[in-house]
Design a protein around this motif. Structure first.
Motif, short mmCIF file in Angstrom:
data_model
loop_
_atom_site.label_atom_id
_atom_site.label_comp_id
_atom_site.label_asym_id
_atom_site.label_seq_id
_atom_site.Cartn_x
_atom_site.Cartn_y
_atom_site.Cartn_z
N ILE A 52 -33.14 -16.73 10.50
CA ILE A 52 -32.05 -15.85 10.90
C ILE A 52 -31.49 -15.26 9.61
O ILE A 52 -30.83 -15.95 8.83
N LEU A 53 -31.81 -13.99 9.36
CA LEU A 53 -31.45 -13.38 8.08
C LEU A 53 -30.00 -12.93 8.05
O LEU A 53 -29.38 -12.90 6.99
N GLU A 54 -29.49 -12.53 9.23
CA GLU A 54 -28.13 -11.97 9.24
C GLU A 54 -27.59 -12.08 10.66
O GLU A 54 -28.33 -11.97 11.64
N GLN A 55 -26.26 -12.27 10.76
CA GLN A 55 -25.62 -12.23 12.07
C GLN A 55 -24.18 -11.78 11.91
O GLN A 55 -23.57 -11.96 10.86
N ASN A 56 -23.66 -11.19 12.98
CA ASN A 56 -22.28 -10.70 12.95
C ASN A 56 -21.90 -10.27 14.36
O ASN A 56 -22.76 -10.20 15.25
N GLU A 57 -20.62 -9.95 14.56
CA GLU A 57 -20.26 -9.34 15.84
C GLU A 57 -20.84 -7.92 15.85
O GLU A 57 -21.06 -7.33 14.79
N PRO A 58 -21.12 -7.37 17.04
CA PRO A 58 -21.95 -6.16 17.12
C PRO A 58 -21.46 -4.97 16.31
O PRO A 58 -22.26 -4.30 15.65
N HIS A 59 -20.16 -4.67 16.36
CA HIS A 59 -19.69 -3.47 15.66
C HIS A 59 -19.99 -3.56 14.17
O HIS A 59 -20.58 -2.64 13.58
N ALA A 60 -19.63 -4.68 13.57
CA ALA A 60 -19.86 -4.85 12.13
C ALA A 60 -21.36 -4.93 11.83
O ALA A 60 -21.82 -4.40 10.81
N PHE A 61 -22.11 -5.57 12.72
CA PHE A 61 -23.55 -5.73 12.48
C PHE A 61 -24.24 -4.37 12.39
O PHE A 61 -25.03 -4.13 11.48
N PHE A 62 -23.94 -3.49 13.35
CA PHE A 62 -24.62 -2.19 13.36
C PHE A 62 -24.01 -1.20 12.38
O PHE A 62 -24.71 -0.35 11.82
N ALA A 63 -22.71 -1.30 12.15
CA ALA A 63 -22.04 -0.34 11.27
C ALA A 63 -22.26 -0.66 9.80
O ALA A 63 -22.35 0.26 8.97
N ASP A 64 -22.37 -1.95 9.47
CA ASP A 64 -22.42 -2.31 8.06
C ASP A 64 -23.33 -3.52 7.82
O ASP A 64 -22.87 -4.59 7.41
N PRO A 65 -24.64 -3.37 8.10
CA PRO A 65 -25.55 -4.50 7.83
C PRO A 65 -25.62 -4.79 6.34
O PRO A 65 -25.53 -3.88 5.51
N LYS A 66 -25.77 -6.07 6.00
CA LYS A 66 -25.73 -6.48 4.58
C LYS A 66 -27.11 -6.63 3.96
O LYS A 66 -27.33 -6.26 2.81
N GLU A 67 -28.05 -7.19 4.73
CA GLU A 67 -29.36 -7.51 4.16
C GLU A 67 -30.26 -6.27 4.13
O GLU A 67 -30.32 -5.52 5.12
#
Length: 240
Positions: A214-229
């Motif tokens: 699991i490389l990354e996880q977040n709540e949906p808005h933050a996940f799609f708006a500002d992915p980190k990896e």
């Protein structure tokens, strides 16, 4: 609801899941996305031991289901599973498909199971298909029946393994609509899917998997708006 610790799964020399730890709380809608071969479906199938983990522990509702003496059949009754290819019994009517497991496991008497089946069929607008056979239904109808069949066992958790990927595009919406209603009612759900709109709209959390991690996880808005990896950004740039 589910606690996964140091889960690994190998098929021969091929390591598919590599030391995953994850916690899923009651009422969460966890959407798992990632490229083909990333381990998403294997992770999901380990949660109810359709795949046996090579290492690690899984606890469901306070019971360690990976323990040698765990009654996995009793535990699976509390976990609904919906597959990509419906898995309905072709020689049974829709009504029989839905009532078989609740009656056979002793959860309900036949009469109660019949009433529950009718209630669930009405809910997905398919009551008129109760005495039809799976071959007489469209793909979208079959998948809605597969969801109903899982719900007939009154599960605490629903697992969905790419439930729309075998459907014609115009049938996808009718299946997602049933899943959204379930989510709205508070059902705990883990969904492996390629439907990014569903992940964004219904998920409480999005997990991105690649290479058994699991490389990354977040709540949906933050996940799609500002992915980190970087790998997440690359994946999303191709699917959005």
């Amino acid at each position: 609801m589910i606690d996964v610790k140091h889960l690994s799964k190998s098929f021969g020399d091929h390591l598919v899941l590599d030391d995953l730890s994850e916690h899923i709380s009651p009422g969460e809608k966890v959407v798992v996305i990632g490229p083909s071969g990333s381990g998403k479906s294997t992770f999901l199938r380990c949660l109810n031991l359709l795949e046996t983990p090579s290492a690690g522990t899984i606890t469901f509702d306070g019971m360690e289901i990976t323990a040698p003496k765990a009654d996995i059949d009793a535990i699976r009754r509390q976990m609904g599973m919906v597959f990509q290819h419906f898995n309905l019994f072709p020689n049974m009517t829709i009504r029989k498909n839905i009532t078989l497991a609740p009656v056979r496991t002793g959860l309900m008497k036949q009469e109660e199971a019949e009433a529950e089946a009718e209630k669930l069929l009405r809910r997905v607008d398919l009551l008129e298909k109760a005495d039809a056979y799976p071959a007489q239904l469209s793909g979208g109808q079959k998948q809605r029946i597969a969801i109903v069949r899982a719900l007939a066992m009154r599960p605490k958790l629903m697992l969905f393994d790419e439930p729309t990927s075998a459907l014609d595009p115009e049938m996808v919406g009718e299946v997602l609509e049933v899943m959204k209603e379930l989510a709205d009612e508070g059902m705990t759900m883990v969904v492996v899917t390629h439907e990014m709109g569903f992940a964004r709209e219904v998920g409480t959390r999005v997990l991105f998997m690649d290479g058994g991690h699991i490389l990354e996880q977040n709540e949906p808005h933050a996940f799609f708006a500002d992915p980190k990896e970087p790998r997440t950004k690359e994946f999303l740039s191709k699917v959005l």
